[in-house]
Design a protein around this motif. Sequence first.
Motif, PDB file in Angstrom:
ATOM      1  N   VAL A   1      52.699   7.935  20.706  1.00 41.57           N
ATOM      2  CA  VAL A   1      53.904   8.736  20.904  1.00 41.57           C
ATOM      3  C   VAL A   1      54.601   8.269  22.177  1.00 41.57           C
ATOM      4  O   VAL A   1      53.934   7.980  23.176  1.00 41.57           O
ATOM      5  CB  VAL A   1      53.532  10.232  21.038  1.00 41.57           C
ATOM      6  CG1 VAL A   1      54.738  11.073  21.393  1.00 41.57           C
ATOM      7  CG2 VAL A   1      52.868  10.729  19.768  1.00 41.57           C
ATOM      8  N   ARG A   2      55.911   8.221  22.145  1.00 41.30           N
ATOM      9  CA  ARG A   2      56.691   8.014  23.375  1.00 41.30           C
ATOM     10  C   ARG A   2      57.414   9.324  23.631  1.00 41.30           C
ATOM     11  O   ARG A   2      58.068   9.871  22.731  1.00 41.30           O
ATOM     12  CB  ARG A   2      57.683   6.873  23.225  1.00 41.30           C
ATOM     13  CG  ARG A   2      58.422   6.642  24.529  1.00 41.30           C
ATOM     14  CD  ARG A   2      58.908   5.249  24.664  1.00 41.30           C
ATOM     15  NE  ARG A   2      59.617   5.123  25.937  1.00 41.30           N
ATOM     16  CZ  ARG A   2      59.907   3.981  26.497  1.00 41.30           C
ATOM     17  NH1 ARG A   2      59.536   2.862  25.905  1.00 41.30           N
ATOM     18  NH2 ARG A   2      60.549   3.937  27.629  1.00 41.30           N
ATOM     19  N   ALA A   3      57.254   9.834  24.860  1.00 41.02           N
ATOM     20  CA  ALA A   3      57.830  11.133  25.198  1.00 41.02           C
ATOM     21  C   ALA A   3      58.519  11.067  26.548  1.00 41.02           C
ATOM     22  O   ALA A   3      58.261  10.163  27.347  1.00 41.02           O
ATOM     23  CB  ALA A   3      56.728  12.191  25.232  1.00 41.02           C
ATOM     24  N   GLU A   4      59.384  12.046  26.794  1.00 43.79           N
ATOM     25  CA  GLU A   4      60.052  12.142  28.079  1.00 43.79           C
ATOM     26  C   GLU A   4      60.141  13.600  28.504  1.00 43.79           C
ATOM     27  O   GLU A   4      60.158  14.497  27.668  1.00 43.79           O
ATOM     28  CB  GLU A   4      61.442  11.501  28.034  1.00 43.79           C
ATOM     29  CG  GLU A   4      62.383  12.130  27.035  1.00 43.79           C
ATOM     30  CD  GLU A   4      63.701  11.382  26.915  1.00 43.79           C
ATOM     31  OE1 GLU A   4      63.769  10.206  27.315  1.00 43.79           O
ATOM     32  OE2 GLU A   4      64.658  11.989  26.423  1.00 43.79           O
ATOM     33  N   ALA A   5      60.179  13.792  29.821  1.00 46.62           N
ATOM     34  CA  ALA A   5      60.276  15.133  30.392  1.00 46.62           C
ATOM     35  C   ALA A   5      60.961  15.030  31.747  1.00 46.62           C
ATOM     36  O   ALA A   5      61.098  13.934  32.306  1.00 46.62           O
ATOM     37  CB  ALA A   5      58.877  15.739  30.546  1.00 46.62           C
TER      38      ALA A   5
END
Length: 77
Positions: A42-46
């Motif tokens: 998974v590639r995620a951002e926050a």
Amino acid sequence: MVQAYILIQTTMDRAADVAREIAGLDGVTQAEDVTGPYDVIVRAEAADIDELARMVVARVQKLDGIARTLTCPIVQL
């Protein structure tokens, strides 16, 4: 903005379902089932590292079929 790869090991025969479910979560930009030592990447951002950690613990790890996760924040030089 913090971005990370989340490497996921799933229980037997759950990789495609887990990838589909995770793809719908806020903050997830990409989720794919793969072969190898991990079943889903998974590639995620926050907004920050704390929000990223809360997303992984409160939303990703709670999904049915998740056995283990490894979060790898992206280092941008």
